[in-house]
Design a protein around this motif. Structure first.
Motif, mmCIF file in Angstrom:
data_model
loop_
_atom_site.group_PDB
_atom_site.id
_atom_site.type_symbol
_atom_site.label_atom_id
_atom_site.label_comp_id
_atom_site.label_asym_id
_atom_site.label_seq_id
_atom_site.Cartn_x
_atom_site.Cartn_y
_atom_site.Cartn_z
ATOM 1 N N LYS A 86 0.000 9.712 42.377
ATOM 2 C CA LYS A 86 -1.386 9.895 41.915
ATOM 3 C C LYS A 86 -2.369 10.235 43.065
ATOM 4 O O LYS A 86 -2.034 10.287 44.150
ATOM 5 N N SER A 276 -1.724 7.666 30.560
ATOM 6 C CA SER A 276 -1.122 7.411 31.988
ATOM 7 C C SER A 276 -2.187 6.135 32.299
ATOM 8 O O SER A 276 -1.770 5.092 32.996
ATOM 9 N N ASP A 280 -1.081 2.193 33.441
ATOM 10 C CA ASP A 280 -1.846 1.651 34.627
ATOM 11 C C ASP A 280 -2.523 0.263 34.555
ATOM 12 O O ASP A 280 -1.952 -0.679 35.132
ATOM 13 N N ARG A 285 -2.150 -1.651 37.595
ATOM 14 C CA ARG A 285 -2.199 -0.723 38.836
ATOM 15 C C ARG A 285 -3.475 -0.072 38.791
ATOM 16 O O ARG A 285 -4.011 0.058 37.456
ATOM 17 N N THR A 287 -6.247 2.775 38.373
ATOM 18 C CA THR A 287 -5.884 4.046 37.530
ATOM 19 C C THR A 287 -6.532 5.307 38.315
ATOM 20 O O THR A 287 -6.932 5.090 39.486
ATOM 21 N N GLU A 321 -9.728 -2.632 35.242
ATOM 22 C CA GLU A 321 -8.714 -2.868 36.115
ATOM 23 C C GLU A 321 -8.877 -4.414 36.724
ATOM 24 O O GLU A 321 -7.610 -4.790 37.330
#
Length: 348
Positions: A86, A276, A280, A285, A287, A321
């Motif tokens: 990333k 993706s 995430d 996780r 992003t 998130e």
């Protein structure tokens, strides 16, 4: 060809793209994958890597056919290094690779965003560091199982150091297209990647999302804003789809019937494909929204123009998130259209 005569390729980043490239390239190169211990251990437990694509191909690559490592020094003997981490990890990876990679060994950044190659280049003097672009979607359905859900050719900054590796990619079914206009290519890919955030918030497969006009109108808002920001910055995105970049927002806004007729290639996506950023969020996780929509916001600030739609998408992804919310297409469209100084859709 003897296995010992095959080129050594190190792939730094054990995510969806890194794992997929490793699985596809392994028959024509000696592959070393470098990643976090929990990911490498999960791949070992899986027994290797599986890959499949939207044409129905499928193959299992046994653990013994790959070198799975957690130590960056595993890249010391590589003839080519592919960086697939990333964007937020690029500076760390650059520092880790600096004492490892031999002079003259090419390094390709197959990452989202506009500036990763420049970050790597600064930390890796004496090595040709080249920008690359992955056009297709890859979903890691379970650890070690990778599915390519859309099509397209890998692209890379043209350089003599890559000539020996082009046949390796070609033989693996992943043609690597050298380009002399990679900044324009990366800008065009960024426009397409603006959908990653919308798909993550939609929480539906990409094909289903892009088949619905209100989701597409959300993307059109973000793209139209980004195109205006690029224009202010003097950036001219390359044409990666049958449609020139400035046409994309208006076509996205068309009613579903017309969109299917005019942009069928944009819907040539496997029904299971997701972005993706969705993956995430599902796995808890962070992003890459700061390297994609956030790049539009930063560029707008530097050139004294507004980018409220992309700024709002950045904020919504950071909120997601921490705690997921179920968005409807209409709710997200209303949210983006109500942003101060927002670019309103021309569609009724």
């Amino acid at each position: 060809m003897s296995a010992h005569a095959l080129p050594r390729i190190a792939i730094y980043g054990a995510g969806s793209v890194g794992g997929y490239l490793a699985a596809r390239l392994h028959e024509h190169a000696r592959i070393t994958c470098i990643g976090r211990r929990r990911v490498i251990d999960a791949w070992r437990i899986h027994g290797g890597l599986d890959w499949s694509d939207l044409q129905g191909a499928h193959e299992h690559v046994a653990t013994r056919d790959l070198e799975l490592q957690v130590d960056p020094f595993a890249a010391a003997k590589a003839h080519l290094v592919l960086v697939t981490v990333k964007s937020s990890a690029t500076e760390t990876v650059a520092r880790e690779l600096a004492p490892v990679i031999a002079p003259g060994v090419p390094v390709v950044s197959f990452q989202n965003g506009l500036h990763n190659a420049a970050i790597l280049r600064e930390a890796l003097p004496g090595r040709p560091v080249l920008a690359g672009m992955v056009p297709f979607n890859v979903l890691q359905r379970i650890p070690g199982d990778f599915h390519q859900g859309s099509s397209g050719e890998l692209m890379v900054e043209a350089h003599d150091s890559l000539k020996a590796f082009l046949p390796v990619f070609e033989a693996s079914g992943l043609a690597l297209m050298p380009r002399t206009d990679m900044p324009a290519v990366l800008a065009a890919k960024l426009l397409l990647n603006l959908n990653n955030a919308i798909n993550a918030l939609a929480n539906v497969p990409l094909k289903e999302e892009l088949s619905q006009r209100d989701w597409r109108r959300c993307l059109a808002l973000a793209q139209r804003e980004a195109i205006a920001v690029f224009a202010a910055a003097g950036i001219h995105p390359a044409k990666l789809t049958p449609l020139p970049p400035p046409w994309l927002p208006r076509v996205l806004e068309m009613p579903d019937t017309w969109f299917r007729r005019l942009a069928s290639r944009l819907l040539a996506i496997d029904p299971v494909a997701r972005s993706s950023m969705w993956e995430d969020l599902e796995r808890g996780r962070p992003t890459e929204v700061d390297a994609i929509n956030g790049e539009v916001v930063r560029l707008a600030e530097r050139h004294h123009v507004a980018a409220p739609v992309n700024a709002r998408l950045v904020a919504l992804l950071h909120e997601a998130e921490q705690s997921r919310r179920s968005w409807s297409a209409q709710d997200l469209l209303d949210e983006l259209q109500s942003t101060p100084l927002g670019y309103s859709s021309a569609a009724p």
